[in-house]
Every structure is written in structure tokens, then in C-alpha cells.
Write a protein that holds these residues in place. Sequence first.
Motif, PDB file in Angstrom:
ATOM      1  N   PRO A  83      19.260  -3.873 -23.385  1.00  0.00           N
ATOM      2  CA  PRO A  83      18.425  -4.053 -22.304  1.00  0.00           C
ATOM      3  C   PRO A  83      17.069  -3.731 -22.228  1.00  0.00           C
ATOM      4  N   GLN A  84      16.521  -2.882 -22.955  1.00  0.00           N
ATOM      5  CA  GLN A  84      15.241  -2.609 -23.184  1.00  0.00           C
ATOM      6  C   GLN A  84      14.307  -3.756 -23.601  1.00  0.00           C
ATOM      7  N   ALA A  85      15.079  -4.554 -24.677  1.00  0.00           N
ATOM      8  CA  ALA A  85      14.492  -5.756 -25.183  1.00  0.00           C
ATOM      9  C   ALA A  85      14.126  -6.685 -24.443  1.00  0.00           C
ATOM     10  N   TYR A  86      15.352  -6.751 -23.667  1.00  0.00           N
ATOM     11  CA  TYR A  86      15.343  -7.948 -22.629  1.00  0.00           C
ATOM     12  C   TYR A  86      14.365  -7.721 -21.351  1.00  0.00           C
ATOM     13  N   TYR A  87      14.253  -6.518 -21.026  1.00  0.00           N
ATOM     14  CA  TYR A  87      13.304  -6.225 -19.940  1.00  0.00           C
ATOM     15  C   TYR A  87      11.978  -6.090 -20.553  1.00  0.00           C
ATOM     16  N   ASN A  88      11.645  -5.747 -21.540  1.00  0.00           N
ATOM     17  CA  ASN A  88      10.246  -6.059 -22.194  1.00  0.00           C
ATOM     18  C   ASN A  88       9.917  -7.405 -22.188  1.00  0.00           C
ATOM     19  N   TRP A  89      10.815  -8.352 -22.868  1.00  0.00           N
ATOM     20  CA  TRP A  89      10.785  -9.672 -22.811  1.00  0.00           C
ATOM     21  C   TRP A  89      10.388 -10.449 -21.309  1.00  0.00           C
ATOM     22  N   LYS A  90      11.242 -10.098 -20.336  1.00  0.00           N
ATOM     23  CA  LYS A  90      11.362 -10.482 -18.810  1.00  0.00           C
ATOM     24  C   LYS A  90       9.775 -10.253 -18.336  1.00  0.00           C
ATOM     25  N   ARG A  91       9.357  -8.847 -18.442  1.00  0.00           N
ATOM     26  CA  ARG A  91       8.401  -8.268 -17.884  1.00  0.00           C
ATOM     27  C   ARG A  91       7.165  -8.774 -18.608  1.00  0.00           C
ATOM     28  N   TRP A 101       6.718   3.214 -21.566  1.00  0.00           N
ATOM     29  CA  TRP A 101       7.464   3.943 -22.529  1.00  0.00           C
ATOM     30  C   TRP A 101       6.631   4.037 -23.596  1.00  0.00           C
ATOM     31  N   SER A 102       6.513   4.923 -24.693  1.00  0.00           N
ATOM     32  CA  SER A 102       5.789   5.178 -25.677  1.00  0.00           C
ATOM     33  C   SER A 102       6.403   4.562 -26.749  1.00  0.00           C
ATOM     34  N   VAL A 103       5.473   3.913 -27.517  1.00  0.00           N
ATOM     35  CA  VAL A 103       5.895   3.258 -28.969  1.00  0.00           C
ATOM     36  C   VAL A 103       5.993   4.455 -29.656  1.00  0.00           C
ATOM     37  N   TRP A 104       5.444   5.283 -29.632  1.00  0.00           N
ATOM     38  CA  TRP A 104       5.518   6.474 -30.961  1.00  0.00           C
ATOM     39  C   TRP A 104       7.115   6.730 -31.231  1.00  0.00           C
ATOM     40  N   GLY A 105       7.934   6.948 -30.332  1.00  0.00           N
ATOM     41  CA  GLY A 105       9.481   7.053 -30.210  1.00  0.00           C
ATOM     42  C   GLY A 105       9.842   6.232 -31.162  1.00  0.00           C
ATOM     43  N   ILE A 106       9.894   5.070 -30.791  1.00  0.00           N
ATOM     44  CA  ILE A 106      10.267   3.859 -31.676  1.00  0.00           C
ATOM     45  C   ILE A 106       9.651   3.895 -33.060  1.00  0.00           C
ATOM     46  N   VAL A 107       8.398   4.086 -33.469  1.00  0.00           N
ATOM     47  CA  VAL A 107       7.898   4.442 -34.770  1.00  0.00           C
ATOM     48  C   VAL A 107       8.458   5.389 -35.587  1.00  0.00           C
ATOM     49  N   LEU A 108       8.880   6.655 -34.710  1.00  0.00           N
ATOM     50  CA  LEU A 108       9.705   7.687 -35.316  1.00  0.00           C
ATOM     51  C   LEU A 108      11.236   7.120 -35.787  1.00  0.00           C
ATOM     52  N   ASP A 109      11.854   6.513 -34.699  1.00  0.00           N
ATOM     53  CA  ASP A 109      13.064   5.926 -34.963  1.00  0.00           C
ATOM     54  C   ASP A 109      13.221   4.908 -36.132  1.00  0.00           C
ATOM     55  N   LEU A 110      12.176   3.949 -36.296  1.00  0.00           N
ATOM     56  CA  LEU A 110      12.105   3.116 -37.322  1.00  0.00           C
ATOM     57  C   LEU A 110      11.873   3.944 -38.773  1.00  0.00           C
ATOM     58  N   THR A 111      11.050   4.919 -38.592  1.00  0.00           N
ATOM     59  CA  THR A 111      10.835   5.799 -39.771  1.00  0.00           C
ATOM     60  C   THR A 111      12.310   6.388 -40.295  1.00  0.00           C
ATOM     61  N   GLY A 112      13.073   6.895 -39.458  1.00  0.00           N
ATOM     62  CA  GLY A 112      14.308   7.369 -39.612  1.00  0.00           C
ATOM     63  C   GLY A 112      15.387   6.359 -40.093  1.00  0.00           C
ATOM     64  N   GLY A 113      15.225   5.017 -39.672  1.00  0.00           N
ATOM     65  CA  GLY A 113      15.981   3.942 -40.202  1.00  0.00           C
ATOM     66  C   GLY A 113      15.725   3.343 -41.665  1.00  0.00           C
ATOM     67  N   VAL A 114      14.176   3.530 -41.867  1.00  0.00           N
ATOM     68  CA  VAL A 114      13.902   2.990 -43.254  1.00  0.00           C
ATOM     69  C   VAL A 114      14.368   4.290 -44.170  1.00  0.00           C
ATOM     70  N   PHE A 115      14.361   5.370 -43.969  1.00  0.00           N
ATOM     71  CA  PHE A 115      14.595   6.401 -44.924  1.00  0.00           C
ATOM     72  C   PHE A 115      16.054   6.636 -44.997  1.00  0.00           C
ATOM     73  N   GLN A 158       6.873  -6.451 -29.776  1.00  0.00           N
ATOM     74  CA  GLN A 158       6.751  -6.602 -28.336  1.00  0.00           C
ATOM     75  C   GLN A 158       5.572  -5.835 -27.768  1.00  0.00           C
ATOM     76  N   HIS A 159       5.601  -4.649 -28.249  1.00  0.00           N
ATOM     77  CA  HIS A 159       4.513  -4.006 -27.713  1.00  0.00           C
ATOM     78  C   HIS A 159       2.851  -4.370 -28.287  1.00  0.00           C
ATOM     79  N   LEU A 160       3.001  -4.870 -29.485  1.00  0.00           N
ATOM     80  CA  LEU A 160       1.529  -5.283 -30.009  1.00  0.00           C
ATOM     81  C   LEU A 160       1.445  -6.721 -29.247  1.00  0.00           C
ATOM     82  N   ALA A 161       2.328  -7.643 -29.002  1.00  0.00           N
ATOM     83  CA  ALA A 161       1.925  -8.920 -28.173  1.00  0.00           C
ATOM     84  C   ALA A 161       1.915  -8.624 -26.780  1.00  0.00           C
TER      85      ALA A 161
END
Length: 179
Positions: free
Chosen positions: A91-99, A105-119, A160-163
Motif C-alpha cells: 500500500p505504501q508503494a502504491y500511495y507514493n506512486w498515486k500521490r 514519512w522518513s526515508v531514513w527508516g527505509i535506509v536502515l531497513d535496506l541495510t538490514g536486508g543487505v546484511f 520513489q523518494h529520489l524521483a
Amino acid sequence: TIPVALNDVGFSCHAVLMVCFQIIQLCTHERGNQRITFTATMILAVAVLFILVNLSIALSGKSIFGMQDWLGFITAMNHLQLAMTFIKYSPQAYYNWKRKSTEGWSVWGIVLDLTGGVFNLLQILVLCWNASDMTPLTGDAGKLGLSVETLFFDTLFILQHLAYTKGKGRKEKYEPLQF
């Protein structure tokens, strides 16, 4: 056999405690006119029912649906985690695209989540390399699936955040403190 590291168990226990804490916050904190939707309530009810059924099967020790032991229960919980992660992020991906915006929301939580996924993915690859065996990669589809799912959605959110913020200056909503 699938290696189960102490950090995997610790991560899972921490995740369960944090979700319980968030559920308690949902029930106790003031939220104005916001309410938990019927859809969210039904998803939660189905998830709890799924957990209880699988727990009952594991406790009975009988073979039902091909599951008969605690490894089957853990595998079922891992599949539930994959489904809930998809339900959480979509839903977040859809609403970001729709709006066409990521405001709110903060992109930094996503960066931390991405770091966890990579590790997490790196841990799987190091285990494979260390043991000269591909079992950690192929034998734990849930852990690999969660890493890939996290990498996909987090990369999507960052793109999405960068775009959507490209060319937009930072808007100060608060007055800076004067000393």
C-alpha cells in the motif's frame, strides 16, 4: 540441516516483542478520528488463526498438511512473515506512486531497513562460502525471500523518494530556535 544462528533467534524474538509493543500502542494511544480498518482487522484475525492452527499442529505431533514438527511451524511462520511484509509494503508503494510524493514519512527508516536486508543476505552468502555448501541459500527460502523482498521494496521506496523530491527544496515547517 539448516543452520540456526543465535542472532536469527534473537532477531525473531525482538521482532515479535516490537510488533506486540506496536499493537499495544495502537490500542492505547490517542489517534483522533483514525480507526483500524475492517480490512486490517480481518488480516490480523486471519494471521492469528493461521498461527493458532499451525501451533496446534506442531503441539499435536501428528502429520497434518505435511507438517509434523517444530521446523514445520517455524517454516509456516516464515511464510506468514513474507506475506505480512508484502501486505505492509504494497500500500505504501502504491500511495507514493498515486500521490507522486513521499511526504509524511522518513526515508531514513527505509535506509536502515535496506541495510538490514543487505546484511541478512550477506550473512547467508558468508555461511554458504564458509561451509562450501549452498544449503543456507537454498534451504532457508523464508530468510532468502525476506531479504529479496526487503531489498526490492526498500530500493523502490528510495527511488520513489529520489524521483518525487527531485528539484524540490526542503521546506522548513518550523521556526528555527534562536539562542
